[in-house]
Write a protein that holds these residues in place. Structure first.
Motif, mmCIF file in Angstrom:
data_model
loop_
_atom_site.group_PDB
_atom_site.id
_atom_site.type_symbol
_atom_site.label_atom_id
_atom_site.label_comp_id
_atom_site.label_asym_id
_atom_site.label_seq_id
_atom_site.Cartn_x
_atom_site.Cartn_y
_atom_site.Cartn_z
ATOM 1 N N GLY A 149 41.402 40.562 67.658
ATOM 2 C CA GLY A 149 42.509 39.634 67.543
ATOM 3 C C GLY A 149 43.836 40.356 67.613
ATOM 4 N N THR A 150 44.890 39.645 67.201
ATOM 5 C CA THR A 150 46.240 40.201 67.317
ATOM 6 C C THR A 150 46.638 40.971 66.072
ATOM 7 O OG1 THR A 150 47.136 38.114 66.507
ATOM 8 C CG2 THR A 150 46.973 38.397 68.901
ATOM 9 N N LYS A 151 45.931 40.753 64.956
ATOM 10 C CA LYS A 151 46.262 41.427 63.714
ATOM 11 C C LYS A 151 44.999 41.999 63.113
ATOM 12 C CE LYS A 151 50.142 38.321 62.646
ATOM 13 N NZ LYS A 151 50.724 37.402 61.644
ATOM 14 N N GLY A 152 45.175 42.825 62.124
ATOM 15 C CA GLY A 152 44.037 43.359 61.418
ATOM 16 C C GLY A 152 43.958 44.863 61.559
ATOM 17 N N SER A 153 43.068 45.439 60.771
ATOM 18 C CA SER A 153 42.882 46.890 60.766
ATOM 19 C C SER A 153 41.836 47.281 61.798
ATOM 20 C CB SER A 153 42.456 47.346 59.363
ATOM 21 O OG SER A 153 41.255 46.679 58.990
ATOM 22 N N ALA A 154 41.756 48.598 61.997
ATOM 23 C CA ALA A 154 40.793 49.108 62.976
ATOM 24 C C ALA A 154 39.372 48.800 62.522
ATOM 25 C CB ALA A 154 40.994 50.610 63.160
ATOM 26 N N LEU A 155 38.499 48.565 63.527
ATOM 27 C CA LEU A 155 37.092 48.236 63.256
ATOM 28 C C LEU A 155 36.327 49.547 63.092
ATOM 29 C CD1 LEU A 155 36.650 45.435 65.961
ATOM 30 C CD2 LEU A 155 37.294 45.157 63.561
ATOM 31 N N ILE A 169 28.379 46.022 68.730
ATOM 32 C CA ILE A 169 28.082 45.059 67.661
ATOM 33 C C ILE A 169 26.569 44.873 67.692
ATOM 34 C CG2 ILE A 169 28.556 42.777 66.724
ATOM 35 C CD1 ILE A 169 31.076 42.713 68.469
ATOM 36 N N PRO A 170 25.832 45.490 66.792
ATOM 37 C CA PRO A 170 24.353 45.495 66.901
ATOM 38 C C PRO A 170 23.740 44.112 66.962
ATOM 39 C CG PRO A 170 25.082 47.120 65.291
ATOM 40 C CD PRO A 170 26.294 46.308 65.657
ATOM 41 N N VAL A 171 24.264 43.177 66.155
ATOM 42 C CA VAL A 171 23.719 41.814 66.176
ATOM 43 C C VAL A 171 24.903 40.861 66.329
ATOM 44 C CG1 VAL A 171 22.341 40.072 64.994
ATOM 45 C CG2 VAL A 171 21.814 42.505 64.681
ATOM 46 N N ALA A 172 25.148 40.454 67.542
ATOM 47 C CA ALA A 172 26.295 39.584 67.802
ATOM 48 C C ALA A 172 25.969 38.160 67.357
ATOM 49 C CB ALA A 172 26.644 39.616 69.284
ATOM 50 N N GLN A 173 26.947 37.557 66.657
ATOM 51 C CA GLN A 173 26.806 36.181 66.205
ATOM 52 C C GLN A 173 27.871 35.328 66.872
ATOM 53 O OE1 GLN A 173 24.301 35.283 64.369
ATOM 54 N NE2 GLN A 173 23.550 37.326 63.797
ATOM 55 N N LYS A 174 27.790 34.031 66.624
ATOM 56 C CA LYS A 174 28.768 33.127 67.218
ATOM 57 C C LYS A 174 30.200 33.482 66.794
ATOM 58 C CE LYS A 174 26.592 29.908 69.695
ATOM 59 N NZ LYS A 174 26.973 29.556 71.070
ATOM 60 N N ASP A 175 30.352 33.939 65.512
ATOM 61 C CA ASP A 175 31.694 34.274 65.064
ATOM 62 C C ASP A 175 32.190 35.605 65.612
ATOM 63 O OD1 ASP A 175 30.101 35.985 63.685
ATOM 64 O OD2 ASP A 175 30.640 35.275 61.677
ATOM 65 N N SER A 176 31.345 36.299 66.402
ATOM 66 C CA SER A 176 31.796 37.527 67.058
ATOM 67 C C SER A 176 32.648 37.224 68.276
ATOM 68 C CB SER A 176 30.594 38.379 67.466
ATOM 69 O OG SER A 176 29.804 38.719 66.346
ATOM 70 N N THR A 177 32.662 35.963 68.708
ATOM 71 C CA THR A 177 33.472 35.583 69.873
ATOM 72 C C THR A 177 34.949 35.872 69.605
ATOM 73 O OG1 THR A 177 31.894 33.848 70.438
ATOM 74 C CG2 THR A 177 34.100 33.653 71.363
ATOM 75 N N GLY A 178 35.630 36.410 70.614
ATOM 76 C CA GLY A 178 37.066 36.650 70.459
ATOM 77 C C GLY A 178 37.563 37.725 71.400
ATOM 78 N N THR A 179 38.817 38.153 71.171
ATOM 79 C CA THR A 179 39.475 39.183 71.988
ATOM 80 C C THR A 179 39.502 40.486 71.197
ATOM 81 O OG1 THR A 179 40.851 37.535 73.086
ATOM 82 C CG2 THR A 179 41.601 39.824 73.180
ATOM 83 N N TYR A 180 39.089 41.563 71.852
ATOM 84 C CA TYR A 180 39.036 42.882 71.232
ATOM 85 C C TYR A 180 39.977 43.814 71.999
ATOM 86 C CZ TYR A 180 34.901 41.283 68.686
ATOM 87 O OH TYR A 180 34.035 40.602 67.870
ATOM 88 N N THR A 181 40.679 44.671 71.238
ATOM 89 C CA THR A 181 41.647 45.599 71.836
ATOM 90 C C THR A 181 41.197 47.030 71.572
ATOM 91 O OG1 THR A 181 43.425 44.014 71.446
ATOM 92 C CG2 THR A 181 44.061 46.294 71.934
ATOM 93 N N CYS A 182 41.138 47.820 72.665
ATOM 94 C CA CYS A 182 40.797 49.240 72.583
ATOM 95 C C CYS A 182 42.108 50.031 72.705
ATOM 96 C CB CYS A 182 39.830 49.617 73.699
ATOM 97 S SG CYS A 182 39.604 51.381 73.923
ATOM 98 N N VAL A 183 42.360 50.972 71.774
ATOM 99 C CA VAL A 183 43.582 51.789 71.764
ATOM 100 C C VAL A 183 43.175 53.254 71.831
ATOM 101 C CG1 VAL A 183 45.675 52.404 70.505
ATOM 102 C CG2 VAL A 183 44.813 50.044 70.435
ATOM 103 N N ALA A 184 43.734 54.006 72.818
ATOM 104 C CA ALA A 184 43.489 55.443 72.969
ATOM 105 C C ALA A 184 44.800 56.191 72.710
ATOM 106 C CB ALA A 184 42.956 55.741 74.366
#
Length: 1182
Positions: A484-490, A505-520
């Protein structure tokens, strides 16, 4: 697991990479983007041992990548190879691959040698393996003269192959002149060296075309050796002279007698074997002996590896695949036959060419960083590690103060851009070498993310989700993921961050749906990328196909119902045994079903329904078993052949997936009943042998049928024929009888034995007889194979003792049983006496008689026969045509009843005795009379000449008076218009009358008559009839006159006018909306033209008519004459006249006589119908 990686509005195919490979793509620190400066990397090269086809151009591959693009050079046999000086050699553009054109000119052998490729740019040089180029060879066999070999049966033999040495080594096999492979077995087999070994020879091994062939696959050529001739002869065929002339080269082996095993290869009691790690270890032991030895294998100091051990060549070769150092040890082969056991021990040592433990990996460092290259390998013996820099031994390479060599590791400290180079690690021992290239590339680059932006990942729920973040940077970037747009690192569960940047995500659930951001991030900058994850419902098969058992030729259906995510489109595919369905019109697929019609044996198997979507697939399987009656047994064999038994064995046919429950055995006797099969016995379905009992002198053939729950198979092929030895008969004829056909003979009959029961040739019968009550000796005669014998000149009906014995060419059957018979019968001699008759009633009489003496019967007493007849009216016909009736009384009865006699008749009878020959003389006639009985009904009854008050009856007497008629009785009664019966009148009429007139009857009245005759025995059956008296004409005239009077006509007109006025008033009131009780008025003033009128109350009534000759109860009359139907009488008064010719006078009155409507008269003219008079109805109305 399969993933689908999808950019926005576009699907990608990256998801096809398996999970384990996906996680191994450590591109973050290893792969440098090609737009950045980097040393060369060898990407493709020819194998170390490169065998070429001398008939084609030579292509030696060398491909590399780098920035700037590398240049290429070659060495040959350790010195520089100048390709510009050789016109046949060219280098492929943009590549280091060499093409040597030997097809136009030149020879492959000229370019044989060791080649090495170098790829170089400003950052370093990478080198290839040493590529040993050798042309393939397929040499011919050397010419040699092969002498024919002659051996005694049972000796051992080795036919040498010794193929020419080719490159690569040839594949060896033995064939004959027709290119058919020679059969091999435990006795005859080919060794690893190509030789053909015979543990012992047999006469069938004799042939002149034992040929060894060598196939060279690389050049696809086959070479053959000269044929070898072998002749095997039995020992008793060798005479001393031939044996003395046989040289040692012509006879192999030591003895043709049985002997214990000895090894043909390897020799001695022990041998050694060395093999390289990873290869296939092949150990061989071939032994000779008689009988043929059997080979066994054990490992002395351990067990054989289960999953890697295989036995070849009839247990003579032991193979262990992927051999390792742990497989070293002592292996023992054991050869054994009935005369002894021998052992051979093979000591196996597994050596190893170098193999990687840790190959050197490319190293990307930023200026000032530290790093290391590690090169670790193992082998047996342990390999030596040496380093090169840019293809030059590191000892003589330019010095670099940032590196330090420590055995298998190079340590780099505070590297600078000039430290970039390609290092080679060489690990070698006596069995081979390994060469690994790894570069050190010093770069300063901010992070970059190589994964496409806004990639869409679609994953099935409850499965792993892998979000890619391929990156590069120097120094090595740090990777973080956010949702998402806010939150701490996973960082914590349920997330897993891999070194290559992938977020799992070893066991993806319905609530795993969303946008993920990768930062290098590194010290030179930061990069980020967004990806999107969607979770889909899994595809499920909610209705799976089920196991099915069907009979051949029927239809079967499998159901497969699929539930899936609504955004995915599934495709359902059906497989059979993990392959495609047969391309056959019998297989049809609709939405949820697979239907197989006309199922055959080949349709049996596993049917799998596979539901595929772009993200997942599921499958479900069901087994189809095709059942049918069994296939016929085969390979019938007869063993243990004895005189009266034999053992039959067979091989069952396919049970067609339904267990065989029993076998049915039948036999055919080809000698006596060819083509006719008889049931022999049955055995359980688990047996394949049967001990069969046999009869002598039968040419047996047997056949077997298998039976299961679906039915019986076709019969097997017939077995060989087996003729049993002849023997004396073991039974005598059945159904022996003695009956005479004439008074002076005895006919002896019997049921002859059939051919199966004869037990031998020359079947005959010994027929013996003597009088039962006499002292005579047995009289015997031998007759041919017949079924009767006639003894002539016998006394009449004398008891005889009889026996019939079977015999054939071998001997007699057992002593037969004695039966009793009689000689021929003759007609009885004496008539029954004292015959008298007792009359029971007019139709029944009882007859008694005395029995005749038994001796006078002269045969078997069958009974007594009574002939009886009536002589009434006998004067009118010839007595020869008198019909006689016969009653027979079985056995020795002396009385009997005669039923069905005619009353009041004169009868005559006589009695005769009956035997098997016929009737005896008749007894004297006896006459008796039956008393009177009641008569039958009069033959006819007619009513003629009806008048106003009288009726005349005529009749015919009864056809069967059964006595003397005494009188007639006539009963009659009137019937009124309501079908009620009047009083019954009883009248007696003399018996001599056939006509009678009744007077003083009522006019126009119907009467019913009952008429019967009487004898002294009583009244007979009655006959009935009906008739009507006529109408009084004067009364009819008066009624017509009244009806035509003026006052009557005026009254009728007034009534009609009143009705018309009422109708008009009703019509007016209805139009004005007033209510008028029409229904009640109509019920109160019924229309006389549509209402039936009864005669007694002035209304019309129905008159039905049906024939009935029974007396009628009062009030329930149904006329017997035809009915005047209501619809026939509703229209006009004319219908009641004499016809349609009625006339009207001027005032409209009806002229003529009113009477009942005239109906068709019966054929005899004695009936008429009466209808109610409408005139009477009108009079009642007035």
């Amino acid at each position: 697991m399969q993933l689908k990686i999808m950019p926005k509005k576009k699907r990608l195919s990256a998801g096809r990479v398996p999970l384990i490979l996906f996680l191994c793509q450590m591109i973050s620190a290893l792969d440098v983007p090609l737009d950045l400066v980097q040393p060369p990397t060898i990407t493709q090269q020819s194998p170390k041992d490169y065998i070429i086809d001398p008939r084609e151009n030579i292509v030696i591959q060398c491909e590399a990548k780098g920035k700037p693009p590398p240049s290429f050079s070659w060495t040959r046999n350790g010195t520089h190879f100048d390709i510009d000086k050789d016109p046949l050699v060219t280098m492929k553009a943009g590549s280091g691959t060499l093409i040597i054109n030997i097809m136009s000119e030149g020879k492959a052998e000229t370019y044989e040698g060791v080649y090495q490729c170098t790829a170089r740019n400003e950052r370093g040089a990478a080198i290839s393996n040493n590529i040993v180029v050798r042309p393939s060879r397929s040499p011919l066999w050397t010419k040699e003269k092969l002498e024919p070999l002659t051996l005694r049966s049972g000796q051992s033999l080795v036919l040498p192959c010794r193929p020419p040495i080719g490159l690569p080594p040839a594949i060896i096999f033995w064939m004959d002149n027709s290119f058919q492979r020679l059969p091999q077995s435990e006795r005859v087999s080919q060794g690893l060296n190509g030789d053909l070994y015979f543990s012992n020879v047999l006469p069938e091994d004799s042939r002149e075309d034992y040929i060894c062939y060598a196939r060279f696959n690389h050049t696809q050529t086959i070479q053959q050796k000269q044929p070898i001739s072998v002749k095997v002869i039995l020992v008793d065929e060798l005479n001393d002279t031939i044996a003395a002339n046989l040289s040692d080269t012509e006879v192999y082996a030591k003895s043709s007698r049985e002997r214990p095993p000895t090894f043909l290869t390897p020799e001695g009691n022990a041998s050694n074997k060395e093999e390289l790690r990873g290869n296939v270890l092949s150990l061989e032991c071939i032994a000779e002996g008689l009988p043929t030895p059997v080979i066994y294998w054990i490992k002395e100091d351990g067990t054989l590896p289960i999953n890697r051990t295989f036995y070849r060549n009839f247990q003579k070769t032991l193979q262990i695949i992927q051999v390792s150092e742990a497989d070293s040890g002592k292996y023992q082969c054991i050869a054994k036959n009935a005369l002894g056991v021998i052992h051979h021990t093979i000591s196996v040592t597994v050596k190893a060419a170098p193999y990687w433990i840790m190959a050197p990996q490319n190293l990307v460092l930023s200026p000032g960083e530290n790093g290391s290259l590690i090169c670790r390998a193992n082998g047996n013996p342990k390999p030596r590690i040496s380093w090169l820099s840019n293809g030059v031994p590191i000892e003589i390479a330019p010095d670099d103060p940032s590196r330090k060599i420590n055995g298998d590791t190079i340590i780099f400290s505070s590297v600078q851009e000039r430290s970039s180079a390609v290092y080679q690690c060489n690990a070698s021992n006596e069995y081979g070498y390994l060469l690994g290239n790894a570069f050190v590339n010093v770069l300063a680059e901010p992070p970059r993310i190589l994964t496409s932006a806004n990639t869409l990942y679609q994953v099935i729920a409850n499965r792993p989700a892998l979000l890619d973040c391929a990156f590069f940077g120097s120094p090595m970037p740090i990777i973080e993921w956010f949702k998402g747009t806010k939150g701490s690192a996973l960082r914590e569960d349920p997330y897993v961050l891999h070194e290559n940047g992938t977020l799992e995500i070893p066991v993806a659930q319905k609530d795993s749906t969303g946008t993920y951001t990768c930062v290098a991030r590194n010290k030179l900058g930061m990069a980020k990328n967004e990806v999107h994850l969607e979770i889909k419902d899994p595809t499920r098969i909610v209705k799976q196909p089920e196991y099915a058992v069907v009979q051949r030729g029927s239809t079967v259906s499998f159901e497969c119902k699929v539930k899936h995510d609504h955004t995915l489109i599934p495709t359902v595919t059906w497989l059979k045994d993990n392959g495609e369905l047969p391309s056959d019109g019998r297989f049809t697929i609709d939405k949820d079903h697979l239907v197989v019609a006309d199922v055959s044996d080949n349709d049996g198997g596993t049917y799998t329904c596979v539901a595929n979507t772009t993200l997942d697939n599921v499958s479900a399987s069901a087994v189809l078993s095709v059942v049918d009656v069994p296939n016929p047994p085969f390979d019938l064999e007869l063993t243990d052949q004895l005189d009266k038994s034999v053992q039959l064995s067979w091989t069952p046919g396919d049970d067609n997936n339904s267990p065989i429950t029993k076998f049915v055995i039948e036999y055919e006797d080809a000698m006596h009943e060819a083509g006719l099969w008889h049931h022999q016995t049955e055995v359980p379905g688990t047996q394949t042998t049967a001990q069969l009992k046999l009869s002598p002198y039968v040419n047996y053939s047997f056949r077997v049928m298998a039976e299961n729950s679906l039915g019986r198979s076709l019969p097997s092929e017939a077995s060989e024929q087996y003729l049993t030895k002849a023997a004396e008969p073991d039974k005598n004829p059945m159904t022996v009888e003695g009956l005479g056909s004439e008074p002076d003979n005895l006919v002896i009959t019997w049921q002859p034995l059939n051919g199966f029961e004869s037990n031998g040739p020359g079947l005959q019968y010994k027929v013996s007889w003597r009088q039962k009550d006499g002292d005579d000796e047995w009289t015997s005669v031998v007759v041919a194979n017949v079924s009767k014998y006639i003894v002539s000149g016998t006394p009449t009906f004398v008891p005889y003792l009889i026996k019939v014995q079977a015999l054939n060419d071998v001997g007699f059957a057992p002593e037969p049983a004695v039966v009793m018979g009689h000689s021929g019968e003759d007609l009885p001699m004496v008539a029954p006496g004292n015959v008298h008759v007792t009359v029971v009633n007019s139709t029944l009489a009882e007859v008694h008689w005395d029995p005749v003496p038994l001796k006078s019967v002269r045969g078997h007493l069958q009974g007594y026969r009574i002939y009886y007849w009536t002589d009434q009216n006998s004067s009118k016909r010839n007595r020869r045509h008198i019909e006689k009736k016969i009653l027979t009384f079985q056995g020795s009865k002396t009385h009997g009843m005669l039923p069905g006699l005619e009353p009041f008749s004169h009868y005559t009878l006589n009695v005769r005795v009956v035997n098997g020959k016929g009737e005896g003389p008749a007894s004297p006639d006896r006459v008796f009379h039956t008393p009177e009985g009641v008569p039958s009904a009069p033959s006819s009854l007619k009513i003629v000449n009806p008048t106003l008050d009288s009726l005349t009856l005529e009749w015919d007497p009864p056809s069967h008076p059964n006595g003397i008629l005494t009188e007639y009785t006539l009963k009659y009664q009137p019937i009124n218009s309501t079908h009620e019966l009047g009083p019954l009148v009883d009248l007696k009429i003399p018996a001599n009358k056939t006509r009678w007139t009744l007077k003083n009857l009522n006019f126009s009245t119907r009467y019913k008559f009952y008429f019967y005759a009487q004898t002294s025995a009583g009244s007979g059956s009655q006959i009935t009839e009906e008739a009507v008296t006529t109408v009084d004409e004067a009364m009819a005239s008066r009624q017509v006159d009244i009806a035509t009077q003026g006052w009557f006509i005026g009254l009728m007109c007034a009534v009609a006018l009143l009705i018309l006025i009422l109708l008009i008033v009703c019509f007016i009131r209805r139009n004005k909306g007033g209510k008028y009780p029409v229904k009640e008025k109509e019920d109160a003033h019924a229309d006389p033209e549509i209402q039936p009128m009864k005669e007694d109350d002035g209304t019309f009534g129905e008159y039905s008519d049906a024939e009935d000759h029974k007396p009628l109860k009062k009030g329930s009359r149904t006329p017997s004459d035809r009915t005047v139907k209501k619809e026939d009488s509703d229209d006009s008064l004319v219908d009641y006249g004499e016809g349609v010719n009625g006339q009207f006078n001027e005032d409209g009155s009806f002229i003529g006589q009113y009477s009942g409507k005239k109906e068709k008269e019966p054929a005899e003219g004695n009936e008429s119908s009466e209808a109610p008079s409408p005139v009477n109805a009108m009079n009642s109305f007035v």
